[in-house]
Scaffold this motif. Structure first.
Motif, mmCIF file in Angstrom:
data_model
loop_
_atom_site.group_PDB
_atom_site.id
_atom_site.type_symbol
_atom_site.label_atom_id
_atom_site.label_comp_id
_atom_site.label_asym_id
_atom_site.label_seq_id
_atom_site.Cartn_x
_atom_site.Cartn_y
_atom_site.Cartn_z
ATOM 1 N N LEU A 40 -9.634 4.374 1.948
ATOM 2 C CA LEU A 40 -9.452 4.398 3.398
ATOM 3 C C LEU A 40 -8.338 3.462 3.875
ATOM 4 C CD1 LEU A 40 -13.177 4.570 4.560
ATOM 5 C CD2 LEU A 40 -11.512 6.436 4.379
ATOM 6 N N LYS A 41 -7.915 2.540 3.027
ATOM 7 C CA LYS A 41 -6.812 1.628 3.366
ATOM 8 C C LYS A 41 -5.443 2.257 3.088
ATOM 9 C CE LYS A 41 -9.213 -2.158 4.253
ATOM 10 N NZ LYS A 41 -9.159 -2.813 5.536
ATOM 11 N N VAL A 42 -5.430 3.320 2.278
ATOM 12 C CA VAL A 42 -4.165 3.909 1.816
ATOM 13 C C VAL A 42 -3.675 4.975 2.798
ATOM 14 C CG1 VAL A 42 -3.068 5.211 -0.053
ATOM 15 C CG2 VAL A 42 -4.740 3.419 -0.584
ATOM 16 N N GLN A 43 -2.419 4.824 3.210
ATOM 17 C CA GLN A 43 -1.789 5.786 4.113
ATOM 18 C C GLN A 43 -0.977 6.839 3.362
ATOM 19 O OE1 GLN A 43 -1.957 5.587 7.629
ATOM 20 N NE2 GLN A 43 -3.496 4.033 7.254
ATOM 21 N N ASP A 44 -0.346 6.425 2.261
ATOM 22 C CA ASP A 44 0.572 7.309 1.545
ATOM 23 C C ASP A 44 0.836 6.750 0.156
ATOM 24 O OD1 ASP A 44 2.305 9.459 1.212
ATOM 25 O OD2 ASP A 44 3.543 8.963 2.946
ATOM 26 N N VAL A 45 1.311 7.608 -0.735
ATOM 27 C CA VAL A 45 1.758 7.190 -2.062
ATOM 28 C C VAL A 45 3.184 7.705 -2.213
ATOM 29 C CG1 VAL A 45 1.406 7.426 -4.549
ATOM 30 C CG2 VAL A 45 -0.563 7.219 -3.037
ATOM 31 N N THR A 73 7.591 -3.030 5.314
ATOM 32 C CA THR A 73 7.866 -4.150 4.420
ATOM 33 C C THR A 73 7.372 -3.798 3.029
ATOM 34 O OG1 THR A 73 7.615 -5.714 6.241
ATOM 35 C CG2 THR A 73 7.461 -6.611 4.010
ATOM 36 N N ALA A 74 8.244 -3.942 2.037
ATOM 37 C CA ALA A 74 7.890 -3.652 0.646
ATOM 38 C C ALA A 74 7.500 -4.948 -0.054
ATOM 39 C CB ALA A 74 9.058 -2.991 -0.070
ATOM 40 N N ILE A 75 6.292 -4.961 -0.626
ATOM 41 C CA ILE A 75 5.758 -6.131 -1.321
ATOM 42 C C ILE A 75 5.714 -5.831 -2.813
ATOM 43 C CG2 ILE A 75 3.775 -7.693 -1.561
ATOM 44 C CD1 ILE A 75 4.842 -7.755 1.261
ATOM 45 N N ASP A 76 6.318 -6.688 -3.615
ATOM 46 C CA ASP A 76 6.231 -6.550 -5.069
ATOM 47 C C ASP A 76 4.907 -7.191 -5.491
ATOM 48 O OD1 ASP A 76 6.397 -6.757 -7.845
ATOM 49 O OD2 ASP A 76 8.572 -7.058 -7.798
ATOM 50 N N HIS A 99 -1.953 -2.858 7.685
ATOM 51 C CA HIS A 99 -2.626 -4.146 7.877
ATOM 52 C C HIS A 99 -2.151 -4.726 9.203
ATOM 53 C CE1 HIS A 99 -4.411 -8.013 7.035
ATOM 54 N NE2 HIS A 99 -3.245 -8.600 7.115
ATOM 55 N N ASP A 100 -3.069 -5.050 10.089
ATOM 56 C CA ASP A 100 -2.738 -5.583 11.416
ATOM 57 C C ASP A 100 -1.715 -4.711 12.142
ATOM 58 O OD1 ASP A 100 -4.529 -7.659 11.174
ATOM 59 O OD2 ASP A 100 -3.026 -9.118 10.513
ATOM 60 N N HIS A 101 -1.907 -3.410 12.092
ATOM 61 C CA HIS A 101 -1.085 -2.408 12.780
ATOM 62 C C HIS A 101 0.345 -2.328 12.256
ATOM 63 C CE1 HIS A 101 -4.468 -2.073 15.455
ATOM 64 N NE2 HIS A 101 -4.378 -3.359 15.735
ATOM 65 N N GLU A 102 0.590 -2.866 11.073
ATOM 66 C CA GLU A 102 1.897 -2.783 10.437
ATOM 67 C C GLU A 102 1.735 -2.060 9.104
ATOM 68 O OE1 GLU A 102 4.925 -3.812 11.511
ATOM 69 O OE2 GLU A 102 4.053 -4.540 13.386
ATOM 70 N N GLU A 154 -6.335 -7.188 2.750
ATOM 71 C CA GLU A 154 -6.240 -8.261 3.745
ATOM 72 C C GLU A 154 -5.775 -9.572 3.111
ATOM 73 O OE1 GLU A 154 -8.897 -6.221 3.412
ATOM 74 O OE2 GLU A 154 -8.610 -5.033 5.234
ATOM 75 N N ARG A 155 -6.383 -9.952 1.994
ATOM 76 C CA ARG A 155 -5.992 -11.207 1.337
ATOM 77 C C ARG A 155 -4.618 -11.098 0.683
ATOM 78 N NH1 ARG A 155 -11.481 -11.495 -0.174
ATOM 79 N NH2 ARG A 155 -11.047 -11.136 -2.361
#
Length: 164
Positions: A40-45, A73-76, A99-102, A154-155
């Motif tokens: 449910l946290k995943v929007q796309d792959v 924003t891309a996070i490694d 996360h937080d509307h971003e 979240e963390r």
């Protein structure tokens, strides 16, 4: 997990209560370790995409990208977990989460499948779990031949907290 049986009449019966109780995770691997995020946290792959560097950002910020008109924003995740950098010769994949509307694009080595796992198989982080993983993990599932580390989005994306 859901239980599927075939009755004498040839009809397929599904244990609906067990199916509803299961939690689904999008799985992915980083450095040979299996991880999961609640579906449910995943929007796309996404496959590999070009990112634009962000000056003065922490090293795990791989950059930003344009996803259907939204800046993401891309996070490694390798670097966020304290692992060695990804081999630039190998293609990576991305899991887009909100996360937080971003929107954030989590760069991983490879995206796997969606697994539906029973809640009774969920365990708290064992003390032997790598501390780099423990800081960002909700817990684990012991699968047949590997350990699934459930990451907390979240963390993972909370840059205000200090990792132990």
């Amino acid at each position: 997990m859901s239980t599927t049986t075939v009755s004498n009449a040839g009809k397929i019966e599904v244990d609906i209560e067990a199916a509803e109780a299961a939690t689904e995770f999008v799985t992915f691997s980083i450095a040979g370790q299996l991880f999961g995020i609640h579906v449910l946290k995943v929007q796309d792959v996404l496959g590999s995409m070009k990112t634009t560097p962000v000056p003065l950002a922490p090293p795990e910020i791989a950059g930003s990208l344009n996803l259907r008109g939204r800046i993401v924003t891309a996070i490694d995740v390798r670097l966020r977990l304290g692992l060695p950098p990804h081999d630039s010769k190998k293609a990576s994949m991305a899991i887009v989460v909100e996360h937080d509307h971003e929107l954030y694009s989590l760069l991983v080595d490879q995206v796997g499948e969606v697994l539906a796992l029973a809640p009774d198989g969920f365990e708290r982080n064992p003390p032997t779990l790598d501390p780099r993983f423990r800081d960002y993990s909700d817990g684990i599932y012991r699968l047949d031949k590997q350990l699934l580390v459930v990451l907390s989005v979240e963390r993972l994306l909370d840059y205000g907290r200090v990792a132990a």
